[in-house]
Motif scaffolding. Structure first.
Motif, short mmCIF file in Angstrom:
data_model
loop_
_atom_site.label_atom_id
_atom_site.label_comp_id
_atom_site.label_asym_id
_atom_site.label_seq_id
_atom_site.Cartn_x
_atom_site.Cartn_y
_atom_site.Cartn_z
N TRP A 30 2.17 16.78 -8.60
CA TRP A 30 2.28 17.24 -10.14
C TRP A 30 1.08 18.02 -10.72
O TRP A 30 1.28 19.01 -11.36
N TYR A 31 -0.19 17.39 -10.45
CA TYR A 31 -1.45 18.17 -10.74
C TYR A 31 -1.26 19.39 -10.50
O TYR A 31 -1.65 20.31 -11.42
N SER A 32 -1.23 19.71 -9.01
CA SER A 32 -1.49 21.10 -8.74
C SER A 32 -0.07 21.82 -9.29
O SER A 32 -0.53 23.09 -9.72
N ILE A 33 0.92 21.54 -9.56
CA ILE A 33 1.96 22.29 -10.29
C ILE A 33 1.60 22.65 -11.54
O ILE A 33 1.33 23.87 -12.16
N SER A 34 1.21 21.54 -12.36
CA SER A 34 0.95 21.75 -13.66
C SER A 34 -0.45 22.87 -13.64
O SER A 34 -0.48 23.66 -14.68
N TYR A 35 -1.58 22.47 -12.80
CA TYR A 35 -2.57 23.44 -12.64
C TYR A 35 -2.18 24.79 -12.47
O TYR A 35 -2.58 25.75 -13.28
N PHE A 36 -1.45 25.10 -11.23
CA PHE A 36 -1.05 26.57 -11.16
C PHE A 36 0.12 27.15 -12.07
O PHE A 36 -0.55 28.28 -12.52
N HIS B 270 -2.42 13.11 -17.21
CA HIS B 270 -3.58 12.57 -18.12
C HIS B 270 -3.16 12.72 -19.63
O HIS B 270 -3.52 11.94 -20.40
N GLN B 271 -2.60 13.81 -19.49
CA GLN B 271 -2.16 14.25 -21.21
C GLN B 271 -1.22 13.33 -21.56
O GLN B 271 -1.18 12.84 -22.73
N ILE B 272 -0.31 12.81 -20.58
CA ILE B 272 0.79 11.75 -20.97
C ILE B 272 0.27 10.52 -21.14
O ILE B 272 0.60 10.01 -22.30
N LEU C 271 0.85 -1.21 -0.06
CA LEU C 271 -0.08 0.11 0.07
C LEU C 271 0.87 1.16 0.00
O LEU C 271 0.64 2.34 -0.80
N LEU C 272 1.91 1.22 0.70
CA LEU C 272 2.72 2.15 0.88
C LEU C 272 3.19 3.14 -0.52
O LEU C 272 2.91 4.25 -0.44
N PRO C 273 3.97 2.36 -1.37
CA PRO C 273 4.33 2.88 -2.64
C PRO C 273 2.82 3.38 -3.30
O PRO C 273 2.86 4.53 -4.01
N ILE C 274 1.79 2.72 -3.20
CA ILE C 274 0.59 3.34 -4.14
C ILE C 274 0.13 4.77 -3.25
O ILE C 274 0.08 5.60 -4.00
N VAL C 275 0.26 4.83 -2.03
CA VAL C 275 -0.22 5.99 -1.26
C VAL C 275 0.89 7.09 -1.62
O VAL C 275 0.42 8.14 -2.24
N SER C 276 2.14 6.89 -1.52
CA SER C 276 3.30 7.90 -1.86
C SER C 276 3.03 8.25 -3.56
O SER C 276 3.19 9.43 -3.82
N GLY C 277 2.64 7.24 -4.27
CA GLY C 277 2.40 7.58 -5.75
C GLY C 277 1.38 8.50 -5.94
O GLY C 277 1.60 9.73 -6.88
N ALA C 278 0.02 8.18 -5.11
CA ALA C 278 -1.13 9.22 -5.31
C ALA C 278 -0.56 10.50 -4.87
O ALA C 278 -1.01 11.49 -5.40
N ILE C 279 -0.03 10.40 -3.77
CA ILE C 279 0.47 11.96 -3.47
C ILE C 279 1.40 12.73 -4.33
O ILE C 279 1.11 13.99 -4.80
N LEU C 280 2.31 12.07 -4.90
CA LEU C 280 3.37 12.46 -5.92
C LEU C 280 2.38 13.11 -7.16
O LEU C 280 2.72 14.13 -7.64
N LEU C 281 1.51 12.31 -7.71
CA LEU C 281 0.50 12.46 -8.48
C LEU C 281 -0.13 13.90 -8.35
O LEU C 281 -0.41 14.63 -9.15
N GLY C 282 -0.62 13.93 -7.06
CA GLY C 282 -1.49 15.13 -6.73
C GLY C 282 -0.58 16.41 -6.80
O GLY C 282 -0.91 17.55 -7.23
#
Lengths: 255, 272
Positions: free
Chosen positions: B25-31, B49-51, B12-23
């Motif tokens: 990334w999304y916020s950086i792209s967004y802002f 998602h564009q990737i 579970l741990l890598p999935i959680v950390s992956g989700a956080i990293l993804l978040g």
């Protein structure tokens, strides 16, 4: 088991020297052992006991003097000798049975004979239950038994043991000593046994050779006049304890 | 059971950390997109998602180029392993041979392969031959260095044992030196395994061509970059990363498989 002057010596060193560069490790060694004798080599560190063993084995050439094993020079007499090393010295990637058959394999014996002999020798050292194990799955004592079994596959006439039990606990060492004597009584090879332990030397040998250090010379040869049949009880025998004291004293006082 | 809970936790741990990293990334792209406009954002920091959609639309090209790169990587790697092992045997055969040849092996290693790329192209032509040669050059040294080390550091007592048994030189090599050097060789092979895909991609960057229909991953990098297809570039990076995993995974498996019974580095814990 006594030195018999009529008998042709199995191993004979005449005025043997060994030098490494400027250092003389062994000086003027004159010694002979008859068939079936059990000789221990003791002495302070650096007295050249292991070197003497390796010269008999032909792993080192003597710098001077003559070394004869069963009437031949050591290298030609290799087929008659087996060497047991400080560590069990097993091939870690081979199972117990394959480790024991190795010397026969190197000699080109048929697989059938190899395995038959190896099984027999492993039975002799009570390891028939561990044929398929890898060395790392064995205790130190068991590894040493494998090493002994491997040496015996060649039916040697001379067995050279370089402090084989030095790293083992006392009880394991005592057990292995008793096993070694049992096999010796059966096979009657001539043994040269390097050890640091006076007790072990006395228990096993009919003669104990005390070497002095820098350079290694034979300081004293102590005859151990104890019964040939030796069992664990001997360790409480006053005569035995006397010999141990005598050998300890000799090791301490050589110079 | 505690061990099952632990297993779930470690999955579970890598999935959680992956989700956080993804978040993140999304916020950086967004802002970033909000401040400079989403057209610019798309070619600087595309949304994940564009990737993935680029990965899907370009799947055919990416598959073919990955196959091409994998081919160069495998050929270069295997050649390096085989030739490297053979050379190690030669180097380990006598001290004077090693003294005579090893410095030149080092010289070869110290020359940056990229500098040699144009020469390879000149000699053996663009595309697969040159890329394979570059991969070979990169993978070669770790195999040689490690295997030679293993072959010459064979345990002294074991050598004495073989000598006492009157073993021939061939027996000594076959039954002692080669198996003894196996862990060293496999370590060299593992290093070579991580370098092989990198070598093939770098080789492709410098000597690649699209002759015969398709280039490798390096060629796609140049292509997408020149067309400002940045999500596609990220998709290519993702594919290259996967290729690396497959490659290293296979080599690690081989390492484990060959040593599992005896070597301390991989054997299972067992008490007897």
């Amino acid at each position: 088991m006594r030195t018999d002057s009529n008998q042709i010596p199995m191993v004979k060193l005449t005025n043997t020297y060994k030098r490494f560069g400027d250092t003389t490790v062994l000086e003027a060694i004159n010694f002979q052992a008859a068939k079936g004798e059990f000789i221990s080599l003791v002495g302070p560190s650096g007295c050249g006991k292991s070197t003497m063993l390796k010269i008999i084995a032909g792993l080192y050439a003597a710098s001077e003097g003559e070394v004869i094993v069963d009437g031949m020079n050591p290298k030609d007499a290799r087929e008659e000798m087996a060497f047991i090393f400080q560590e069990a010295n097993l091939l870690p990637w081979k199972r117990v049975l394959q480790n024991v058959e190795l010397p026969l394999k190197l000699r080109g014996e048929s697989k059938e004979r190899r395995l038959e002999t190896a099984r027999k020798m492993l039975e002799l050292v009570s390891l028939s239950h561990a044929l398929d194990r890898f060395p790392w799955q064995l205790s130190g004592g068991m590894r040493m038994r494998v090493s002994i079994a491997r040496a015996l596959t060649l039916a040697p006439r001379v067995l050279l043991l370089d402090e084989p039990f030095g790293a083992l606990d006392e009880m394991t060492r005592d057990n292995l000593n008793e096993d070694l004597l049992r096999i010796h009584a059966r096979d009657q090879w001539t043994a040269f046994f390097v050890t640091h332990s006076a007790a072990e030397a006395v228990f096993l040998s009919n003669r104990v050779v005390v070497l002095s250090a820098n350079p290694g010379r034979i300081a004293e040869i102590i005859e151990i006049d104890l019964p040939t049949q030796r069992t664990a009880e001997l360790r409480e025998d006053p005569a035995y304890l006397n010999y141990v004291a005598k050998v300890s004293h000799a090791i301490r006082t050589v110079h | 059971m505690a061990s099952t809970a632990k297993k779930i936790q470690s999955a579970l741990l890598p999935i959680v950390s992956g989700a956080i990293l993804l978040g993140i990334w999304y916020s950086i792209s967004y802002f970033y997109g909000r401040s400079v406009g989403y057209d610019v954002q798309r070619i600087i920091i595309p949304f994940p998602h564009q990737i993935t959609s680029a990965l899907w639309t370009e799947r055919e090209l990416l598959y073919l180029s990955t196959r091409q790169t994998a081919l160069s990587a495998v050929i270069g790697f295997i050649t390096a392993v085989v030739v490297g092992y053979a050379l190690s045997m030669v180097l380990a055969s006598a001290i004077w041979v090693k003294k005579a040849l090893y410095p030149w092996v080092l010289v070869l290693q110290m020359t940056p392969v990229i500098v040699l790329a144009p020469i390879f192209v000149l000699w053996i032509g663009q595309g697969l031959p040159s890329i394979t040669a570059i991969t070979f050059m990169i993978c070669f040294f770790p195999v040689v260095a490690n295997t030679t080390m293993g072959l010459v550091s064979t345990d002294r007592n074991l050598l004495d044992l073989f000598q006492m048994s009157n073993a021939t030189k061939t027996q000594e090599i076959l039954y002692l030196r080669v198996p003894f050097a196996m862990p060293y060789f496999l370590t060299g092979m593992k290093i070579a395994g991580t370098l092989a895909p990198i070598g093939a991609i770098t080789g492709d960057l410098f000597a690649g061509s699209s002759q015969g229909g398709v280039g490798g991953i390096g060629f796609m990098v140049i292509l997408y970059n020149s067309q400002l297809k940045i999500p596609e570039l990220f998709a290519t990076a993702f594919v290259a990363c996967m290729l690396g995993f497959v490659f290293v995974g296979s080599v690690n498996w081989l390492h484990w498989y060959l040593l599992k019974n005896w070597h301390e580095s991989v054997r299972k814990i067992e008490h007897t």
